[in-house]
Motif scaffolding. Structure first.
Motif, mmCIF file in Angstrom:
data_model
loop_
_atom_site.group_PDB
_atom_site.id
_atom_site.type_symbol
_atom_site.label_atom_id
_atom_site.label_comp_id
_atom_site.label_asym_id
_atom_site.label_seq_id
_atom_site.Cartn_x
_atom_site.Cartn_y
_atom_site.Cartn_z
ATOM 1 N N GLY A 125 6.725 1.439 -6.803
ATOM 2 C CA GLY A 125 6.227 2.418 -7.758
ATOM 3 C C GLY A 125 5.466 3.519 -7.049
ATOM 4 N N VAL A 126 5.108 4.545 -7.787
ATOM 5 C CA VAL A 126 4.380 5.658 -7.182
ATOM 6 C C VAL A 126 3.029 5.188 -6.640
ATOM 7 C CG1 VAL A 126 3.231 6.437 -9.304
ATOM 8 C CG2 VAL A 126 3.779 8.089 -7.520
ATOM 9 N N GLY A 127 2.507 4.091 -7.186
ATOM 10 C CA GLY A 127 1.253 3.547 -6.685
ATOM 11 C C GLY A 127 1.351 3.013 -5.267
ATOM 12 N N HIS A 128 2.567 2.660 -4.810
ATOM 13 C CA HIS A 128 2.743 2.192 -3.432
ATOM 14 C C HIS A 128 2.672 3.334 -2.426
ATOM 15 C CE1 HIS A 128 4.735 -1.236 -5.593
ATOM 16 N NE2 HIS A 128 4.048 -1.907 -4.682
ATOM 17 N N LEU A 129 2.738 4.569 -2.917
ATOM 18 C CA LEU A 129 2.744 5.726 -2.020
ATOM 19 C C LEU A 129 1.500 5.750 -1.146
ATOM 20 C CD1 LEU A 129 4.301 8.441 -1.426
ATOM 21 C CD2 LEU A 129 2.668 9.513 -2.979
ATOM 22 N N ARG A 130 0.354 5.412 -1.719
ATOM 23 C CA ARG A 130 -0.916 5.593 -1.015
ATOM 24 C C ARG A 130 -1.002 4.712 0.229
ATOM 25 N NH1 ARG A 130 -6.152 7.412 -3.585
ATOM 26 N NH2 ARG A 130 -5.726 8.894 -1.917
ATOM 27 N N SER A 131 -0.806 3.412 0.077
ATOM 28 C CA SER A 131 -0.891 2.526 1.233
ATOM 29 C C SER A 131 0.163 2.886 2.272
ATOM 30 C CB SER A 131 -0.705 1.070 0.797
ATOM 31 O OG SER A 131 -0.701 0.210 1.918
ATOM 32 N N THR A 132 1.365 3.214 1.802
ATOM 33 C CA THR A 132 2.469 3.509 2.720
ATOM 34 C C THR A 132 2.193 4.757 3.539
ATOM 35 O OG1 THR A 132 4.019 2.516 1.152
ATOM 36 C CG2 THR A 132 4.950 3.915 2.878
ATOM 37 N N MET A 133 1.816 5.847 2.900
ATOM 38 C CA MET A 133 1.697 7.119 3.604
ATOM 39 C C MET A 133 0.347 7.282 4.307
ATOM 40 S SD MET A 133 4.726 7.864 3.165
ATOM 41 C CE MET A 133 4.646 9.205 4.349
ATOM 42 N N ILE A 134 -0.725 6.717 3.748
ATOM 43 C CA ILE A 134 -1.999 6.714 4.478
ATOM 44 C C ILE A 134 -1.832 5.889 5.750
ATOM 45 C CG2 ILE A 134 -4.390 5.927 4.450
ATOM 46 C CD1 ILE A 134 -4.436 6.592 1.426
ATOM 47 N N GLY A 135 -1.210 4.716 5.613
ATOM 48 C CA GLY A 135 -0.977 3.871 6.781
ATOM 49 C C GLY A 135 -0.091 4.540 7.807
ATOM 50 N N ASN A 136 0.970 5.211 7.351
ATOM 51 C CA ASN A 136 1.882 5.897 8.268
ATOM 52 C C ASN A 136 1.162 7.017 9.022
ATOM 53 O OD1 ASN A 136 4.711 6.365 9.186
ATOM 54 N ND2 ASN A 136 4.398 8.348 8.192
ATOM 55 N N ALA A 137 0.345 7.798 8.307
ATOM 56 C CA ALA A 137 -0.397 8.884 8.952
ATOM 57 C C ALA A 137 -1.399 8.325 9.967
ATOM 58 C CB ALA A 137 -1.118 9.729 7.903
ATOM 59 N N LEU A 138 -2.086 7.244 9.608
ATOM 60 C CA LEU A 138 -3.037 6.647 10.553
ATOM 61 C C LEU A 138 -2.324 6.139 11.797
ATOM 62 C CD1 LEU A 138 -5.466 4.684 8.190
ATOM 63 C CD2 LEU A 138 -5.900 6.816 9.417
ATOM 64 N N ALA A 139 -1.147 5.535 11.619
ATOM 65 C CA ALA A 139 -0.389 5.070 12.779
ATOM 66 C C ALA A 139 -0.064 6.240 13.709
ATOM 67 C CB ALA A 139 0.897 4.378 12.321
ATOM 68 N N ASN A 140 0.362 7.361 13.126
ATOM 69 C CA ASN A 140 0.662 8.551 13.940
ATOM 70 C C ASN A 140 -0.580 9.070 14.648
ATOM 71 O OD1 ASN A 140 3.343 8.489 13.116
ATOM 72 N ND2 ASN A 140 3.008 9.904 11.418
ATOM 73 N N LEU A 141 -1.709 9.074 13.949
ATOM 74 C CA LEU A 141 -2.955 9.573 14.539
ATOM 75 C C LEU A 141 -3.423 8.684 15.683
ATOM 76 C CD1 LEU A 141 -4.708 10.574 11.217
ATOM 77 C CD2 LEU A 141 -4.374 12.128 13.157
ATOM 78 N N GLY A 373 5.492 -3.517 -17.581
ATOM 79 C CA GLY A 373 6.649 -2.646 -17.416
ATOM 80 C C GLY A 373 6.299 -1.182 -17.317
ATOM 81 N N LYS A 374 4.996 -0.887 -17.170
ATOM 82 C CA LYS A 374 4.563 0.517 -17.070
ATOM 83 C C LYS A 374 4.574 0.942 -15.602
ATOM 84 C CE LYS A 374 1.581 0.308 -21.170
ATOM 85 N NZ LYS A 374 0.188 0.419 -21.660
ATOM 86 N N VAL A 375 5.763 1.245 -15.119
ATOM 87 C CA VAL A 375 5.928 1.589 -13.719
ATOM 88 C C VAL A 375 6.646 2.924 -13.621
ATOM 89 C CG1 VAL A 375 6.927 0.891 -11.505
ATOM 90 C CG2 VAL A 375 6.109 -0.844 -13.110
ATOM 91 N N VAL A 376 6.111 3.809 -12.794
ATOM 92 C CA VAL A 376 6.818 5.040 -12.465
ATOM 93 C C VAL A 376 7.452 4.811 -11.095
ATOM 94 C CG1 VAL A 376 6.628 7.506 -12.021
ATOM 95 C CG2 VAL A 376 5.219 6.450 -13.797
ATOM 96 N N PHE A 377 8.791 4.685 -11.083
ATOM 97 C CA PHE A 377 9.481 4.382 -9.839
ATOM 98 C C PHE A 377 9.263 5.508 -8.840
ATOM 99 C CE2 PHE A 377 12.828 0.994 -10.832
ATOM 100 C CZ PHE A 377 12.096 0.473 -11.883
ATOM 101 N N LEU A 378 8.880 5.129 -7.608
ATOM 102 C CA LEU A 378 8.650 6.119 -6.568
ATOM 103 C C LEU A 378 9.916 6.930 -6.298
ATOM 104 C CD1 LEU A 378 6.941 7.428 -4.386
ATOM 105 C CD2 LEU A 378 7.373 5.458 -2.914
ATOM 106 N N ASP A 379 11.053 6.262 -6.297
ATOM 107 C CA ASP A 379 12.317 6.955 -6.044
ATOM 108 C C ASP A 379 12.581 8.036 -7.086
ATOM 109 O OD1 ASP A 379 14.388 7.054 -4.161
ATOM 110 O OD2 ASP A 379 15.764 6.054 -5.522
ATOM 111 N N GLU A 380 12.235 7.760 -8.336
ATOM 112 C CA GLU A 380 12.450 8.741 -9.400
ATOM 113 C C GLU A 380 11.507 9.934 -9.227
ATOM 114 O OE1 GLU A 380 12.041 6.669 -13.078
ATOM 115 O OE2 GLU A 380 13.906 5.528 -12.820
ATOM 116 N N VAL A 381 10.289 9.666 -8.780
ATOM 117 C CA VAL A 381 9.340 10.759 -8.513
ATOM 118 C C VAL A 381 9.879 11.643 -7.392
ATOM 119 C CG1 VAL A 381 7.043 11.303 -7.625
ATOM 120 C CG2 VAL A 381 7.318 9.519 -9.349
ATOM 121 N N LEU A 382 10.391 11.018 -6.331
ATOM 122 C CA LEU A 382 10.945 11.790 -5.215
ATOM 123 C C LEU A 382 12.145 12.614 -5.678
ATOM 124 C CD1 LEU A 382 10.771 9.157 -2.314
ATOM 125 C CD2 LEU A 382 9.115 10.934 -2.901
#
Length: 571
Positions: A125-141, A373-382
């Protein structure tokens, strides 16, 4: 660069080491107050003199050095004014060097970053975006500063929710529907289970029995579990690929099943387990924390035991020097308890474990819930972000080559930047229309500025079709540095790049880089609109302005890359 030079000029005249002096230097709030300021109040007691007198003496010493820097005493401050005719070219020279602003402070240190960690058989879901992208940016940093980094996707592939899913599948599911849409069908079954269980509590007992059979190795149950895991991973990997995210290790909770008993044996042997209402806990009174539940009344282990085993594995098997957990702020107590138990077990490295919390993400003010069932799919947001980006690009640049690829980069970049520009502990209310805009504090604004610079360099002959922005071939001659105030403001912003990266790393805060990119893009656009960059008849000035543009473009591209965002050279 300006702060470092200010420290070089002042340090011979003050009783402070260079690093201590650097920490006290300030950037004045207004250009009329100078480019760098040093408050002398800290020296007054040590030198037994008034701050104003100290400032006047330091100003005289700097002016006598005649290094292209003018000093003025103002109250207890020394304000330093750098001569742009001398320093602008030096700044641009430095900014165009490979590795500008990069440090090796992490050399020899290994950081393991726990990030993303979705639950199997549930959608990203769109809520998974935060952990995924914050973590990815920190890994790059961390990699940017010389650290060895291992990113771990700690999948939720074990637990009583699988008992619920298995019961729901056997009661209301079908193989054909599950194979056709594994994630959608799994979500529907999971939601139905909770709806039915509200009316029939016996379903919860049935689910616990199903999970027990899974734990005991029942092959039919295990085969269904493996299908859920494999189907989920296939879907997750597709979405991760769109985000440009990969993991060094994908280890689900089930990976640690055979590592739990050794942890329990240690806790027993060390006398750390205490009974509480039939359950076993580790008391953390000395930490000011409630007891950490280890075994439930029925003898079942819960998350803390698994996280203890996980931390020990990452430290002793993966050889981590530092463990970061990019997990929502609602888990703060949990991690404090886990780290507290590790300390009581005698592990001396608990200070190297850090929870990196982030705030809740809502969509149009609404909280997400997979149970309901109140989920906004991340793929649909993208998909929607890319669609909107494509519409804007079609209106602005109808003949743009590779428009679909650019729209994908801009749409996804908009979503990612829209999150990362916020301080991570703040809650974020996601509004797609705002993040996809090409104006304001958005990812497309930064990307468009980068593409504008690439276009300028192509027109000016400083960038070939085959050479990426800011790389070999983008450098132009140093002559003709006579520029406007806007150019000087822009150049000074270049000097803050290293500090932005350091701040992001110090606070595990990617927003420091995102905010810097917004400021740099804003300063460049003011310079761009202040007068034509390419002016026929003014070859040396044109080349100087192109050179400044190349330096800005290079840092914009580097910064976007650190955040995990593409930097198109045409938009």
């Amino acid at each position: 660069m300006l702060l470092q030079q200010a420290a070089v000029l002042l340090q011979p005249h003050v009783p402070l080491e260079k690093e201590a002096l650097l920490r006290r230097l300030e950037t004045p709030p207004e250009p009329k107050l100078g480019d760098v300021a040093f408050p002398c109040f800290v020296l007054a007691k040590q030198l037994r003199r008034a701050p104003g007198a100290i400032a006047a003496e330091l100003a005289d010493a700097v002016n006598a050095a005649d290094q292209g820097v003018r000093a003025e005493a103002a109250g207890g401050y020394v304000n330093l004014f750098f001569d742009s005719a001398v320093w602008l070219g030096r700044i641009v020279d430095a900014a165009l060097e490979p590795g500008y602003g990069r440090s090796d402070e992490g050399r020899g240190r290994h950081v393991v970053i726990d990030m993303s960690s979705p639950n199997i058989a549930k959608p990203l879901g769109v809520g998974h975006l935060r952990s995924t992208m914050i973590g990815n940016a920190l890994a790059n940093l961390y990699r940017e500063t010389g650290h060895a980094v291992t990113t771990v996707n700690h999948l939720g592939d074990w637990g009583t929710q699988f008992g619920k899913l298995i019961v729901a599948y056997r009661r209301w599911g079908g193989k054909a529907a599950l194979e056709a849409d594994p994630i959608g069908e799994s979500l529907q079954l999971y939601v139905r289970f909770h709806e039915e269980a509200a009316e029939d509590p016996a379903l919860e007992d049935e689910a616990r029995e199903a999970f027990l059979r899974l734990e005991q190795g029942d092959e039919e149950t295990a085969a269904l579990w493996r299908f859920f895991v494999q189907a989920s991973m296939k879907e997750f990997e597709r979405v991760y690929a769109r985000l440009g995210v990969s993991f060094d290790e994908v280890l689900g909770e089930s990976f640690y099943n055979d590592k739990l008993e050794p942890v329990l044996e240690r806790l027993r042997a060390q006398g750390l387990l205490a009974e509480s209402d039939g359950a076993l806990v580790v008391r953390l009174d000395e930490e000011g924390l409630p007891p950490c539940l280890i075994l439930k009344k029925d003898g079942a282990t819960i998350y803390p035991v698994r996280d203890l085993a996980t931390a020990i594995y990452r430290k002793h098997v993966m050889n981590a020097d530092r463990l970061l957990y990019v997990v929502g702020a609602e888990q703060q107590l949990h991690f404090r308890q886990v780290f507290g138990v590790l300390g009581k077990m005698g592990e001396p490295w608990t200070g190297d474990c850090e929870h990196v919390p982030f705030g809740l993400m809502t969509v149009e003010g609404k909280k997400m819930s997979t149970r309901r069932g109140k989920v906004v799919f991340l793929d649909e947001v993208l998909d929607e972000a890319v669609r909107r980006a494509r519409e804007i690009i079609a209106a602005k640049s109808p003949d743009l080559p590779g428009a679909d690829e650019v729209a994908e980069a801009v749409g996804i970049g908009a979503v990612v930047f829209g999150d990362l520009k916020n301080r991570r502990q703040l809650s974020v209310d996601f509004k797609l229309e705002e993040v996809v805009s090409f104006e304001g504090e958005t990812g497309p604004y930064v990307q468009y500025t980068h593409a504008r610079i690439a276009s300028l360099l192509r027109k000016g002959g400083s960038l070939s079709e085959q050479q990426p922005l800011g790389k070999k071939g983008a450098h132009v001659p140093a002559e003709g540095i006579g520029m406007t105030d806007a150019a000087w403001v822009c150049a000074k912003r270049l000097t803050e790049w290293g500090a932005a990266v350091s701040e992001a790393l110090r606070d595990n805060e990617p927003s420091a880089v995102a905010r810097y990119l917004l400021e740099l893009a804003r300063d460049f656009n003011r310079f761009y609109h202040d007068g034509k960059v390419i002016q026929p008849g003014d070859e040396s000035g044109t080349q100087a302005r192109l050179r400044l543009s190349a330096a800005v473009g290079s840092l914009l591209g580097s910064g976007l890359e650190l955040l995990g965002i593409a930097a198109p050279e045409r938009m």
